[in-house]
Scaffold this motif. Sequence first.
Motif, short mmCIF file in Angstrom:
data_model
loop_
_atom_site.label_atom_id
_atom_site.label_comp_id
_atom_site.label_asym_id
_atom_site.label_seq_id
_atom_site.Cartn_x
_atom_site.Cartn_y
_atom_site.Cartn_z
N THR A 22 37.61 23.64 61.89
CA THR A 22 37.33 23.71 63.37
C THR A 22 38.94 23.64 63.72
O THR A 22 39.66 23.22 63.02
CB THR A 22 36.80 22.27 63.66
N PHE A 23 39.28 24.05 65.00
CA PHE A 23 40.38 24.29 65.34
C PHE A 23 40.35 23.44 67.12
O PHE A 23 39.57 23.58 67.69
CB PHE A 23 40.71 25.84 65.83
N ASP A 24 41.59 22.78 66.99
CA ASP A 24 41.60 21.98 68.46
C ASP A 24 41.72 22.88 69.55
O ASP A 24 41.30 22.87 70.67
CB ASP A 24 43.20 21.26 68.23
N ALA A 25 42.36 24.13 69.40
CA ALA A 25 42.22 24.93 70.68
C ALA A 25 40.69 25.62 70.80
O ALA A 25 40.56 25.95 72.14
CB ALA A 25 43.16 26.27 70.27
N TYR A 26 39.81 25.51 69.98
CA TYR A 26 38.63 26.31 70.06
C TYR A 26 37.62 25.30 69.62
O TYR A 26 37.16 25.44 68.35
CB TYR A 26 38.54 27.58 69.30
N PRO A 27 37.24 24.05 70.09
CA PRO A 27 36.48 23.05 69.45
C PRO A 27 35.01 23.35 69.22
O PRO A 27 34.49 22.57 68.55
CB PRO A 27 36.68 22.05 70.66
N ASP A 28 34.49 24.52 69.70
CA ASP A 28 33.25 24.77 69.54
C ASP A 28 33.11 25.72 68.51
O ASP A 28 32.09 26.30 68.28
CB ASP A 28 32.50 25.66 70.86
N ILE A 29 34.28 26.17 67.87
CA ILE A 29 34.16 27.41 66.72
C ILE A 29 34.23 26.53 65.46
O ILE A 29 35.15 25.55 64.99
CB ILE A 29 35.42 28.27 66.77
N VAL A 30 33.22 26.76 64.56
CA VAL A 30 33.24 26.55 63.11
C VAL A 30 33.46 27.77 62.21
O VAL A 30 32.56 28.65 62.37
CB VAL A 30 31.90 25.59 62.80
N VAL A 31 34.60 27.68 61.30
CA VAL A 31 34.67 29.00 60.58
C VAL A 31 34.49 28.78 59.01
O VAL A 31 35.23 27.60 58.71
CB VAL A 31 36.15 29.47 60.66
N LYS A 32 33.94 29.33 58.21
CA LYS A 32 33.73 29.31 56.83
C LYS A 32 34.91 29.70 56.14
O LYS A 32 35.17 30.83 56.32
CB LYS A 32 32.39 29.38 56.58
N GLY A 33 35.24 29.22 55.04
CA GLY A 33 36.47 29.61 54.08
C GLY A 33 35.99 29.16 52.61
O GLY A 33 34.87 28.45 52.47
N HIS A 34 37.12 29.11 51.70
CA HIS A 34 37.09 28.68 50.48
C HIS A 34 38.43 28.31 50.10
O HIS A 34 39.24 28.82 50.66
CB HIS A 34 36.36 29.66 49.75
N VAL A 35 38.51 27.37 49.14
CA VAL A 35 39.96 27.03 48.49
C VAL A 35 40.47 28.32 47.87
O VAL A 35 39.86 28.64 46.65
CB VAL A 35 39.79 25.77 47.61
N ALA A 36 41.46 28.75 48.41
CA ALA A 36 42.28 29.78 47.62
C ALA A 36 43.18 29.57 46.32
O ALA A 36 43.13 30.04 45.38
CB ALA A 36 42.79 30.73 48.71
N SER A 37 43.82 28.51 46.82
CA SER A 37 44.89 27.83 45.87
C SER A 37 45.31 26.60 46.10
O SER A 37 45.29 26.04 47.33
CB SER A 37 46.13 28.91 45.68
N ILE A 38 45.77 25.96 45.19
CA ILE A 38 46.21 24.57 45.37
C ILE A 38 47.68 24.56 44.99
O ILE A 38 48.10 25.15 43.86
CB ILE A 38 45.31 23.69 44.25
N ARG A 86 51.47 14.21 49.80
CA ARG A 86 50.43 15.51 50.19
C ARG A 86 50.79 16.73 49.57
O ARG A 86 51.90 17.20 49.45
CB ARG A 86 50.23 15.50 51.89
N VAL A 87 49.66 17.56 49.19
CA VAL A 87 49.79 18.64 48.46
C VAL A 87 49.33 19.83 49.31
O VAL A 87 48.06 19.71 49.73
CB VAL A 87 49.12 18.83 47.06
N PRO A 88 49.86 21.09 49.49
CA PRO A 88 49.56 22.00 50.48
C PRO A 88 48.29 22.77 49.68
O PRO A 88 48.41 23.05 48.39
CB PRO A 88 50.72 22.90 50.42
N VAL A 89 47.28 23.02 50.35
CA VAL A 89 46.29 23.64 49.67
C VAL A 89 45.98 25.00 50.71
O VAL A 89 45.76 24.61 51.97
CB VAL A 89 44.82 22.73 49.64
N ARG A 90 45.79 26.09 49.97
CA ARG A 90 45.71 27.41 50.93
C ARG A 90 44.07 27.42 50.94
O ARG A 90 43.22 27.69 49.85
CB ARG A 90 46.30 28.53 50.13
N ILE A 91 43.65 27.73 52.47
CA ILE A 91 42.32 27.80 52.63
C ILE A 91 42.10 29.15 53.14
O ILE A 91 42.73 29.69 54.27
CB ILE A 91 41.76 26.84 53.58
N ALA A 92 41.31 29.95 52.32
CA ALA A 92 40.95 31.50 52.63
C ALA A 92 40.04 31.31 53.75
O ALA A 92 38.85 30.88 53.67
CB ALA A 92 40.69 32.29 51.73
#
Length: 354
Positions: free
Chosen positions: A280-296, A322-328
């Motif tokens: 979810t995005f602070d700029a668009y609170p009504d939007i939910v986008v699906k994705g998956h873990v691309a890399s850790i 904290r470890v950066p995780v890329r979400i596709a």
Amino acid sequence: MHPAAVDGDRTEEFPVAEKPKRRLGRLALMIALPLALVVGGALYWLSLQGKVSTDNAYVQQDKVSISSEVGGKIVEVAVKDGQTVNQGDLLFRIDPEPFRLQVQQADAQIASAQANVTALQNSSALSGADISAAREDIGFAQAALNRQQALWNRGFTTKADLEAAQHAVAEARERLRAAEARQAEASAKLATGAQVPGENPQVASGRAQRAVAELNLARTEVRAPVSGRVAQADRLQRGQQIIQGVPVLTLVATKSTYVEANFKETDLADMRVGQPAEMTFDAYPDIVVKGHVASIGAGTGSEFSVLPAQNATGNWVKVTQRVPVRIAIDEAPPREMIAGLSTDVTVFTDGRKH
């Protein structure tokens, strides 16, 4: 009302015990409140199982810094800030006239080298005429020397004439060697090397300079290497002198959108590549986008910082890394994504699609 006893003119009231219903209500409230807290806590704990979340996440898009491979004066600006361009579209143009002159100069060098080759091919040194003439001179001088030698032996000539004839033979032989040397030099100038077989080196050098000049001329037109949106184009002005290799605008590749989420190291125990996620995005609170873990990420954020932490000190305090995780992003968002937007990311470590 309380029951009363009558004694003459005086009435006396007697207290009555509380109603059983009020006592049961208080008891039920005392039991229900802690039970509700326990049940609510249990439900909340269960809701957190099988997923990890973080609000330390941001939309990322690949950014290409655009610079010119040649220096010069800007004569045309074809884009403006925020404009969407396709790969290959013209961004700006540098004055091409100096580079056209370089192409003409290279052409002149090629023509000069070709003329030199033609002159060498037709020279007397290469044709062997000088060598033939020198050999004839040697024969003539040698015959004269033989006559002078015969006359010397018979006493009919002077020593000076004999020495002059000997000197003439030596001079003729030197002219022959000089002619042979000139022929060898001319042949060497016409020779071709292993790097450019079949072509004179001077001509090949001129062609290489012309290719460089043509390449620089083509580079006066700076085009978009990828499709995306133009940013920081306000630095481009007609008449501005541009320096080779210095970035002058940025191209944001909108088709490469992803989210970089910084998870606590304690959240990584059950996280795997490929697990589903929601954003979810602070700029668009009504939007939910699906994705998956691309890399850790291969390291924590502090490990790759400019000034990494030095923990070998006496006042060290443990801090959760904290470890950066890329979400596709698996689906096209209904709103345009902007690089740097704040995002909330939830990864479902149980693998279920929510």
